[in-house]
Design an enzyme around this catalytic site. Sequence first.
Site, PDB file in Angstrom:
ATOM      1  CD  GLU A   1      -2.746   1.006   2.575  1.00  0.00           C
ATOM      2  OE1 GLU A   1      -3.293   2.029   2.993  1.00  0.00           O
ATOM      3  OE2 GLU A   1      -2.856  -0.103   3.127  1.00  0.00           O
ATOM      4  CG  ASP A   2       1.495   2.951   3.173  1.00  0.00           C
ATOM      5  OD1 ASP A   2       0.557   3.365   2.478  1.00  0.00           O
ATOM      6  OD2 ASP A   2       1.387   2.694   4.387  1.00  0.00           O
TER       7      ASP A   2
END
Length: 679
Positions: free
Chosen positions: A92-93
């Site tokens: 996600e990051d």
Amino acid sequence: MNVAETKKIKPKHDSKSSKILKPFFEKLKGYGEPERKQIMAAARWAAGLHYSQKRASGEPYIIHPLNVAEILIDLKLDYKAIIAALLHDVIEDTVISRSDLRREFGKEVESLVHGVTKISFLRGKSRTTQGMETIRKMLFAMVKDIRVILIKLADKLHNMRTLEYLDPGSQKRIATECLDIYAPLAGRLGISRIKDELEDLSFKYLQPQVYQQIKSFVAVNREGRSEYLRKVQEAISVEAEKAGLPVEFETRAKHFYSIYRKMKKRGKPMEEIYDLLGIRILTDTPSMCYEVLGLVHKLFMPIAGRFKDYIAMPKSNKYQSLHTTVMGYSGVMIEIQIRTYGMHHTAEDGIAAHWLYKKGISKEVVKEKELSIINKLKSWDGAKAVSGEFLEEIKRELLRDSIYVFTPQGDVKELPKGSTAIDFAYHIHSEIGDHCLTAKADGMIIPLKNELKNTQVVHIITSASAHPHLNWLRYVKTARARSKIRHWLNLHDTGLIIDRNIVARRKEPARFSQTIGKNETSPEEPEKRILDKSKIGIRIDGERNMMIRLAKCCNPSTGDSIIGYVSRGRGIIVHRADCSNLAYIKDFDVRKIEVEWETVSPKATRRFKVTAKLITNLFSEIEGALRKYNGHLIEGKLEEIDQDTLTGFFTVELDYKEDFGKVLKNLRTIPSVINIQTA
């Protein structure tokens, strides 16, 4: 991104990163050497990927995955779950893809990380929709591997521990979701240590002043209460030693949110909630638990109706214990729990105590069939899973407490708390539900709408002429029963269309053309004119599969007063009754249709707004004022608008609508109430 690019990220380490990782590495002593090496490699890899990122607190981002992993280490999860916890945010990051992750740590770790990764790429969808889809995805990943939800719960727990660094709006949004979804989910999985902390942390941000009041109240005279409990323990210990029963004691402090719920349930202020502390007694075997119970009841008078045997009848999350409330010295009530050491381990760690992967042994077979929440998720079809009602069904059915009722043959059936005989009938078979006439509970005839009680023996009486009614939708609690009732009504009741939790009532005229809004003439009576268009109703070309849509201009939600409009080619559009756009729909009066929420009470319901001084027992005072006129509070929500004032909306159910004025008058006599307005 290729492997070479991945390796460029790895060297981003310095003495600061090493200092952060060192305490974590020291907590891996319970794992074998090969497992420790893989966990340490994952920690270094995660530190490199998150190297330049910071949390809202200003700390290095790697602090978060390390803390998530530590929570799971305390639960004694296997090393692959710990690796997945360390890497749960990298897809996600960071620039890492699923294939990169699979290449580095294998398919199992990649699958776990994917299961907890948020869905944030639904274009044109609101944050609420994205959040709902993320929860749906995570829950169905849990069916395949229960560790997915445990990683997510650990993630939520650490985020809640550091919520102070976010703005107030984000705090309330996250805390509300946590209290609605994740704390109950931890409870359903039996992980009380996580459930209790999530509830208290959510409570702290949702009702900060009430939280602080309870915290201060509990702190006062804590030593005195502890001394009192020591005296009780000594008395039990002496009797247990005489009987040759090995016992160990724990002083059990009630967490703040449970005290708050108890205040609301009993309608009492803090000062009248005496059992703030309890005693937990641990012994060796189930039979010893019952012997200890006998000793306790010999020493102290048991309170009627406050004994529960979760050993003979475990909760759906496998929780087992004996619960009793007794009258102690000086007339003070004490809650006592009695369980074996094994039961205590299950109560604290829940599913992690039985179905997961233990240190030093190979992967165990996960006994999914023994966990009801898994079975329920499996039974929900894909269409239901992606519907807008999914999140509400999750809250209403999966995340509420269960009851156990028996068939006349002795088969046990688990249902959500609050379920009715109708839910029970559909749980057995669709045909039994569709032809349910009445029911008996423990040999006594009961209304179909009555809530069933735990351990009742329920007998459904059917009739070929019996069939579902619209009111049934107002009483049932299970998704299965609601779905089957809707299906039957849509097939057999030509005056109704039911979709999206809304009922559209349709009156079928005997003989008029499809043209809407004109004064029609009948061939038999050419001069008779139809002047009352509301008597004509709406004819929709004989179409049975009409879609019901919610208007985006006013976004009606459950409980709002609503009205429908038969659009051309887009089905029935539902607006709030006070929507300002209705005035600009030129043929609205002709094409309007009666609609209502399917769960609306069959009794008279009214909404009102309350503004009051900040007190802790406003809910109970309002409920007391309603009871005078047999009123029932359906729903209500209070929010602080400043340090001294509360405001909130309530919906009340009454036998007679004429009583509403009397109720308002009674509510205005509550000392803390500043103002009441009808909504």
